[in-house]
Design a protein around this motif. Structure first.
Motif, PDB file in Angstrom:
ATOM      1  N   PRO A 111      35.483  20.863  53.515  1.00 14.98           N
ATOM      2  CA  PRO A 111      34.301  21.520  52.975  1.00 14.98           C
ATOM      3  C   PRO A 111      33.075  20.681  53.346  1.00 14.98           C
ATOM      4  O   PRO A 111      33.133  19.448  53.394  1.00 14.98           O
ATOM      5  CB  PRO A 111      34.522  21.488  51.461  1.00 14.98           C
ATOM      6  N   VAL A 112      31.977  21.350  53.620  1.00 17.90           N
ATOM      7  CA  VAL A 112      30.728  20.677  53.969  1.00 17.90           C
ATOM      8  C   VAL A 112      29.754  20.897  52.812  1.00 17.90           C
ATOM      9  O   VAL A 112      29.578  22.035  52.362  1.00 17.90           O
ATOM     10  CB  VAL A 112      30.146  21.232  55.289  1.00 17.90           C
ATOM     11  N   VAL A 113      29.146  19.815  52.342  1.00 19.47           N
ATOM     12  CA  VAL A 113      28.284  19.896  51.174  1.00 19.47           C
ATOM     13  C   VAL A 113      26.886  19.359  51.450  1.00 19.47           C
ATOM     14  O   VAL A 113      26.673  18.562  52.358  1.00 19.47           O
ATOM     15  CB  VAL A 113      28.895  19.137  49.974  1.00 19.47           C
ATOM     16  N   ARG A 114      25.960  19.840  50.630  1.00 17.05           N
ATOM     17  CA  ARG A 114      24.591  19.321  50.580  1.00 17.05           C
ATOM     18  C   ARG A 114      24.295  19.130  49.100  1.00 17.05           C
ATOM     19  O   ARG A 114      24.350  20.090  48.326  1.00 17.05           O
ATOM     20  CB  ARG A 114      23.598  20.304  51.189  1.00 17.05           C
ATOM     21  N   GLU A 115      24.007  17.888  48.734  1.00 15.05           N
ATOM     22  CA  GLU A 115      23.739  17.546  47.337  1.00 15.05           C
ATOM     23  C   GLU A 115      24.836  18.074  46.420  1.00 15.05           C
ATOM     24  O   GLU A 115      24.576  18.625  45.348  1.00 15.05           O
ATOM     25  CB  GLU A 115      22.362  18.074  46.924  1.00 15.05           C
ATOM     26  N   GLY A 116      26.078  17.928  46.857  1.00 17.51           N
ATOM     27  CA  GLY A 116      27.233  18.298  46.054  1.00 17.51           C
ATOM     28  C   GLY A 116      27.618  19.761  46.074  1.00 17.51           C
ATOM     29  O   GLY A 116      28.637  20.132  45.507  1.00 17.51           O
ATOM     30  N   GLN A 117      26.829  20.605  46.706  1.00 20.42           N
ATOM     31  CA  GLN A 117      27.145  22.025  46.726  1.00 20.42           C
ATOM     32  C   GLN A 117      27.656  22.457  48.099  1.00 20.42           C
ATOM     33  O   GLN A 117      27.161  22.000  49.133  1.00 20.42           O
ATOM     34  CB  GLN A 117      25.915  22.850  46.362  1.00 20.42           C
ATOM     35  N   LEU A 118      28.611  23.352  48.088  1.00 20.08           N
ATOM     36  CA  LEU A 118      29.216  23.856  49.319  1.00 20.08           C
ATOM     37  C   LEU A 118      28.190  24.601  50.163  1.00 20.08           C
ATOM     38  O   LEU A 118      27.519  25.511  49.670  1.00 20.08           O
ATOM     39  CB  LEU A 118      30.380  24.787  48.993  1.00 20.08           C
ATOM     40  N   VAL A 119      28.064  24.194  51.430  1.00 19.74           N
ATOM     41  CA  VAL A 119      27.163  24.897  52.354  1.00 19.74           C
ATOM     42  C   VAL A 119      27.879  25.322  53.631  1.00 19.74           C
ATOM     43  O   VAL A 119      27.308  26.023  54.466  1.00 19.74           O
ATOM     44  CB  VAL A 119      25.923  24.041  52.729  1.00 19.74           C
ATOM     45  N   GLY A 120      29.137  24.892  53.783  1.00 17.40           N
ATOM     46  CA  GLY A 120      29.867  25.251  54.989  1.00 17.40           C
ATOM     47  C   GLY A 120      31.295  24.764  54.943  1.00 17.40           C
ATOM     48  O   GLY A 120      31.748  24.178  53.962  1.00 17.40           O
ATOM     49  N   PHE A 121      31.995  25.010  56.041  1.00 17.08           N
ATOM     50  CA  PHE A 121      33.398  24.636  56.177  1.00 17.08           C
ATOM     51  C   PHE A 121      33.601  24.219  57.620  1.00 17.08           C
ATOM     52  O   PHE A 121      33.035  24.845  58.529  1.00 17.08           O
ATOM     53  CB  PHE A 121      34.271  25.847  55.829  1.00 17.08           C
ATOM     54  N   LEU A 122      34.360  23.181  57.841  1.00 16.50           N
ATOM     55  CA  LEU A 122      34.596  22.680  59.189  1.00 16.50           C
ATOM     56  C   LEU A 122      36.091  22.523  59.414  1.00 16.50           C
ATOM     57  O   LEU A 122      36.777  21.881  58.623  1.00 16.50           O
ATOM     58  CB  LEU A 122      33.894  21.324  59.373  1.00 16.50           C
ATOM     59  N   THR A 123      36.579  23.124  60.500  1.00 14.30           N
ATOM     60  CA  THR A 123      37.994  23.009  60.850  1.00 14.30           C
ATOM     61  C   THR A 123      38.131  22.395  62.231  1.00 14.30           C
ATOM     62  O   THR A 123      37.177  22.368  63.013  1.00 14.30           O
ATOM     63  CB  THR A 123      38.685  24.395  60.856  1.00 14.30           C
ATOM     64  N   ARG A 124      39.331  21.933  62.515  1.00 15.85           N
ATOM     65  CA  ARG A 124      39.591  21.422  63.864  1.00 15.85           C
ATOM     66  C   ARG A 124      39.300  22.510  64.898  1.00 15.85           C
ATOM     67  O   ARG A 124      38.755  22.250  65.957  1.00 15.85           O
ATOM     68  CB  ARG A 124      41.044  20.966  63.986  1.00 15.85           C
ATOM     69  N   GLY A 125      39.673  23.733  64.586  1.00 11.87           N
ATOM     70  CA  GLY A 125      39.429  24.855  65.499  1.00 11.87           C
ATOM     71  C   GLY A 125      37.952  25.065  65.766  1.00 11.87           C
ATOM     72  O   GLY A 125      37.556  25.350  66.896  1.00 11.87           O
ATOM     73  N   ASP A 126      37.108  24.927  64.716  1.00 10.41           N
ATOM     74  CA  ASP A 126      35.659  25.058  64.902  1.00 10.41           C
ATOM     75  C   ASP A 126      35.162  24.052  65.933  1.00 10.41           C
ATOM     76  O   ASP A 126      34.361  24.384  66.803  1.00 10.41           O
ATOM     77  CB  ASP A 126      34.898  24.797  63.588  1.00 10.41           C
ATOM     78  N   ILE A 127      35.635  22.828  65.795  1.00 17.08           N
ATOM     79  CA  ILE A 127      35.184  21.748  66.684  1.00 17.08           C
ATOM     80  C   ILE A 127      35.613  22.032  68.117  1.00 17.08           C
ATOM     81  O   ILE A 127      34.803  21.973  69.042  1.00 17.08           O
ATOM     82  CB  ILE A 127      35.731  20.391  66.201  1.00 17.08           C
ATOM     83  N   ILE A 128      36.863  22.370  68.298  1.00 21.29           N
ATOM     84  CA  ILE A 128      37.380  22.615  69.645  1.00 21.29           C
ATOM     85  C   ILE A 128      36.684  23.816  70.283  1.00 21.29           C
ATOM     86  O   ILE A 128      36.258  23.753  71.436  1.00 21.29           O
ATOM     87  CB  ILE A 128      38.910  22.806  69.611  1.00 21.29           C
ATOM     88  N   ARG A 129      36.532  24.910  69.519  1.00 19.72           N
ATOM     89  CA  ARG A 129      35.848  26.100  70.059  1.00 19.72           C
ATOM     90  C   ARG A 129      34.425  25.765  70.484  1.00 19.72           C
ATOM     91  O   ARG A 129      33.976  26.177  71.542  1.00 19.72           O
ATOM     92  CB  ARG A 129      35.825  27.224  69.020  1.00 19.72           C
ATOM     93  N   ARG A 130      33.706  25.007  69.666  1.00 18.90           N
ATOM     94  CA  ARG A 130      32.310  24.676  69.992  1.00 18.90           C
ATOM     95  C   ARG A 130      32.225  23.810  71.241  1.00 18.90           C
ATOM     96  O   ARG A 130      31.378  24.022  72.099  1.00 18.90           O
ATOM     97  CB  ARG A 130      31.655  23.972  68.802  1.00 18.90           C
ATOM     98  N   LEU A 131      33.103  22.813  71.334  1.00 21.11           N
ATOM     99  CA  LEU A 131      33.063  21.927  72.496  1.00 21.11           C
ATOM    100  C   LEU A 131      33.458  22.675  73.761  1.00 21.11           C
ATOM    101  O   LEU A 131      32.856  22.473  74.815  1.00 21.11           O
ATOM    102  CB  LEU A 131      33.945  20.706  72.270  1.00 21.11           C
TER     103      LEU A 131
END
Length: 156
Positions: A111-131
């Motif tokens: 989970p990706v947070v900003r000031e403790g609140q959920l703002v996104g989600f990051l997976t291995r697949g997200d990283i590989i697809r983006r690269l």
């Protein structure tokens, strides 16, 4: 590159009081491996994963195999089986640091947070697809400009 540049912003979530059957249906319908569990303010309380669902189903499968009455495979609420210890990352974290963390700790999603609140989600697949997407775009750009990136044709 920072986490915010590649994270998924529209995150499917669950609430702790949500019926487990409903949450499992969302995971199946959306073909997800996990959903963050959040409170009313968007703070991450835990994670519901396909692994926890399978662990939850196993005793019922074993009872069914033994011929004992079945009380239903998906009973209870998300809070009953969610993983409560969840590592989160800040959206401004350098991606290289997060990839190293994911590899070192064998983490598949964060989970990706900003000031403790959920703002996104990051997976291995997200990283590989983006690269891969960036790499393909660079290759396309090289082709469009006539630049040859093949080492053999460069005399290397």
């Amino acid at each position: 590159m920072e986490v915010r540049e590649i994270m998924t912003r529209e995150v499917i979530t669950a609430e702790p009081g949500m019926a487990l059957k409903e949450a499992a249906a969302v995971i199946v319908r959306r073909r997800l491996r996990a959903v963050p569990v959040i409170d009313d303010e968007g703070h991450v309380l835990g994670m519901l994963t396909d692994r926890q669902l399978m662990t939850h189903f196993l005793p019922q499968l074993e009872r069914a195999r033994a011929g004992r009455p079945d009380v239903g495979f998906v009973t209870g609420s998300v809070r009953d089986i969610m993983e409560r210890t969840v590592m989160c990352v800040n959206e401004s974290e350098p991606l290289a640091d997060v990839v190293r963390l994911m590899l070192d700790k064998e983490i598949e999603r964060l989970p990706v947070v900003r000031e403790g609140q959920l703002v996104g989600f990051l997976t291995r697949g997200d990283i590989i697809r983006r690269l891969l997407r960036r790499d393909v775009a660079e290759m396309d750009s090289d082709i469009d400009t006539g630049i040859d990136t093949d080492e053999e044709t460069k005399g290397g």
